[in-house]
Design a protein around this motif. Structure first.
Motif, PDB file in Angstrom:
ATOM      1  N   GLU A 105      40.041  27.851  34.112  1.00  0.00           N
ATOM      2  CA  GLU A 105      40.063  29.171  33.483  1.00  0.00           C
ATOM      3  C   GLU A 105      40.757  30.216  34.351  1.00  0.00           C
ATOM      4  O   GLU A 105      41.296  31.193  33.826  1.00  0.00           O
ATOM      5  CB  GLU A 105      38.630  29.627  33.173  1.00  0.00           C
ATOM      6  CG  GLU A 105      37.911  28.725  32.184  1.00  0.00           C
ATOM      7  CD  GLU A 105      36.474  29.163  31.946  1.00  0.00           C
ATOM      8  OE1 GLU A 105      36.034  30.147  32.595  1.00  0.00           O
ATOM      9  OE2 GLU A 105      35.799  28.539  31.113  1.00  0.00           O
ATOM     10  N   LYS A 145      42.642  31.596  31.415  1.00  0.00           N
ATOM     11  CA  LYS A 145      42.511  32.992  30.997  1.00  0.00           C
ATOM     12  C   LYS A 145      43.113  33.955  32.008  1.00  0.00           C
ATOM     13  O   LYS A 145      43.626  35.004  31.637  1.00  0.00           O
ATOM     14  CB  LYS A 145      41.029  33.339  30.786  1.00  0.00           C
ATOM     15  CG  LYS A 145      40.354  32.559  29.675  1.00  0.00           C
ATOM     16  CD  LYS A 145      38.883  32.945  29.563  1.00  0.00           C
ATOM     17  CE  LYS A 145      38.185  32.163  28.461  1.00  0.00           C
ATOM     18  NZ  LYS A 145      36.737  32.517  28.382  1.00  0.00           N
ATOM     19  N   PRO A 198      45.149  24.649  28.715  1.00  0.00           N
ATOM     20  CA  PRO A 198      44.628  25.155  27.443  1.00  0.00           C
ATOM     21  C   PRO A 198      43.539  26.215  27.554  1.00  0.00           C
ATOM     22  O   PRO A 198      43.404  27.043  26.657  1.00  0.00           O
ATOM     23  CB  PRO A 198      44.089  23.893  26.754  1.00  0.00           C
ATOM     24  CG  PRO A 198      43.743  22.965  27.889  1.00  0.00           C
ATOM     25  CD  PRO A 198      44.795  23.233  28.933  1.00  0.00           C
ATOM     26  N   ARG A 199      42.765  26.204  28.651  1.00  0.00           N
ATOM     27  CA  ARG A 199      41.653  27.150  28.771  1.00  0.00           C
ATOM     28  C   ARG A 199      41.921  28.262  29.773  1.00  0.00           C
ATOM     29  O   ARG A 199      41.034  29.065  30.056  1.00  0.00           O
ATOM     30  CB  ARG A 199      40.374  26.401  29.148  1.00  0.00           C
ATOM     31  CG  ARG A 199      39.920  25.400  28.091  1.00  0.00           C
ATOM     32  CD  ARG A 199      38.548  24.860  28.385  1.00  0.00           C
ATOM     33  NE  ARG A 199      38.136  23.890  27.394  1.00  0.00           N
ATOM     34  CZ  ARG A 199      36.963  23.260  27.378  1.00  0.00           C
ATOM     35  NH1 ARG A 199      36.078  23.507  28.343  1.00  0.00           N
ATOM     36  NH2 ARG A 199      36.671  22.390  26.428  1.00  0.00           N
ATOM     37  N   HIS A 249      49.802  34.140  24.789  1.00  0.00           N
ATOM     38  CA  HIS A 249      48.768  34.913  24.091  1.00  0.00           C
ATOM     39  C   HIS A 249      47.349  34.527  24.501  1.00  0.00           C
ATOM     40  O   HIS A 249      46.402  35.241  24.181  1.00  0.00           O
ATOM     41  CB  HIS A 249      48.942  34.739  22.580  1.00  0.00           C
ATOM     42  CG  HIS A 249      50.197  35.340  22.045  1.00  0.00           C
ATOM     43  ND1 HIS A 249      50.429  36.695  22.012  1.00  0.00           N
ATOM     44  CD2 HIS A 249      51.326  34.758  21.541  1.00  0.00           C
ATOM     45  CE1 HIS A 249      51.625  36.937  21.498  1.00  0.00           C
ATOM     46  NE2 HIS A 249      52.193  35.764  21.205  1.00  0.00           N
ATOM     47  N   HIS A 250      47.180  33.412  25.202  1.00  0.00           N
ATOM     48  CA  HIS A 250      45.844  33.001  25.608  1.00  0.00           C
ATOM     49  C   HIS A 250      45.415  33.649  26.926  1.00  0.00           C
ATOM     50  O   HIS A 250      44.227  33.609  27.270  1.00  0.00           O
ATOM     51  CB  HIS A 250      45.774  31.483  25.740  1.00  0.00           C
ATOM     52  CG  HIS A 250      46.738  30.914  26.724  1.00  0.00           C
ATOM     53  ND1 HIS A 250      48.107  31.100  26.640  1.00  0.00           N
ATOM     54  CD2 HIS A 250      46.549  30.146  27.836  1.00  0.00           C
ATOM     55  CE1 HIS A 250      48.706  30.478  27.637  1.00  0.00           C
ATOM     56  NE2 HIS A 250      47.795  29.897  28.371  1.00  0.00           N
ATOM     57  N   SER A 255      45.894  38.697  23.804  1.00  0.00           N
ATOM     58  CA  SER A 255      44.640  38.628  24.551  1.00  0.00           C
ATOM     59  C   SER A 255      44.661  39.403  25.859  1.00  0.00           C
ATOM     60  O   SER A 255      43.628  39.524  26.517  1.00  0.00           O
ATOM     61  CB  SER A 255      44.281  37.164  24.848  1.00  0.00           C
ATOM     62  OG  SER A 255      44.134  36.426  23.660  1.00  0.00           O
ATOM     63  N   GLU A 296      44.253  36.453  29.464  1.00  0.00           N
ATOM     64  CA  GLU A 296      43.576  37.743  29.429  1.00  0.00           C
ATOM     65  C   GLU A 296      43.933  38.615  30.634  1.00  0.00           C
ATOM     66  O   GLU A 296      43.899  39.843  30.552  1.00  0.00           O
ATOM     67  CB  GLU A 296      42.060  37.537  29.387  1.00  0.00           C
ATOM     68  CG  GLU A 296      41.578  36.819  28.132  1.00  0.00           C
ATOM     69  CD  GLU A 296      40.071  36.638  28.104  1.00  0.00           C
ATOM     70  OE1 GLU A 296      39.386  37.140  29.033  1.00  0.00           O
ATOM     71  OE2 GLU A 296      39.578  35.993  27.163  1.00  0.00           O
TER      72      GLU A 296
END
Length: 252
Positions: free
Chosen positions: A113, A136, A133-134, A156-157, A184, A159
């Motif tokens: 993450e 952030k 994939p995860r 876009h994933h 995001s 943050e």
């Protein structure tokens, strides 16, 4: 402001620690409880580990499957290969210098993450990181060979994005346009950076953006324009009092 933020000398520092993931970290505790001289000294149940590569002291870390948060320094290709076996890692901090030239081992970390890479000496293309994939939070510091941030278009994933220079070496961002519209994005961190085109308005198109920690790398009018468009963003340069401090020399 919540109680946790009240312990900080400024709101900017509180936001910065929060988005960098340092708000819950005690460095003294890490040095005392989580720093290991070698992989063989890491207990099988250890979830938090700090290891600096010295010769082959990293060998065997791939068997420490309980690790969820790893701080690793002086990582070469062989060390990165072993890190790639820690498939349950959630947070990975690769400290200066980062010597590997192939990011492929990281792509197996499908639960990751948070990733930070400090001073990647041998990398110009970091776009494979967007395949995680995860992921952030992605923080890249002092990437001297990275030509631009075009590879972040469509991320876009993410943050939190950090594209930063070093204390003695500013990184020039040609344009913030690749970040425009990222759905995001909540924070953009750009310490020790310069901005070639001086336009901040691409950030106004990021609907969830709430924190901007950047150098004073654009004219005051550019910050005022962004503030008018997005008064919900916190940026120290929105405060007129901040303009009494020194700034980076503008690009000619």
């Amino acid at each position: 402001m919540n109680a946790a933020f009240d312990t900080y000398p400024s709101l900017e520092m509180a936001f910065s620690d929060r988005f960098r993931g340092h708000n819950e970290r005690d460095w003294t505790e890490w040095a005392e409880r989580h720093f290991y001289d070698s992989a063989t000294a890491i207990p099988p149940q250890a979830g938090e580990v700090w290891l600096n590569r010295q010769k082959l002291n990293y060998r065997g870390i791939s068997d420490k499957n309980a690790i969820r948060h790893l701080i690793a320094a002086n990582v070469d290709q062989a060390f990165l290969g072993e890190i790639g076996s820690l498939v349950d890692l959630k947070r990975l901090e690769l400290e200066c210098p980062f010597l590997a030239a192939d990011l492929t081992p990281l792509l197996s970390l499908t639960n990751l993450e948070h990733l930070s890479i400090d001073s990647p000496r041998n990398l110009s293309d970091l776009s494979p990181l967007l395949e995680l994939p995860r992921l952030k939070t992605l923080l890249i510091t002092n990437a001297k060979k990275m030509p631009n941030i075009e590879w972040l278009r469509g991320a876009h994933h993410l943050e939190v994005i950090g594209i930063e220079g070093a204390i003695d070496c500013d990184y020039t961002i040609q344009s913030l346009a690749p970040l425009a519209g990222l759905r995001s994005l909540r924070a953009f961190l750009g310490v020790s950076t310069r901005l070639a085109d001086k336009s901040l308005m691409p950030l106004a198109e990021c609907p969830k953006l709430e924190f901007l920690a950047i150098a004073r790398f654009a004219p005051r009018s550019a910050f005022e324009q962004l503030q008018q468009a997005r008064p919900d963003i916190f940026c120290r340069w929105f405060d007129p009092k901040a303009w009494g401090t020194a700034a980076l020399k503008p690009i000619e």
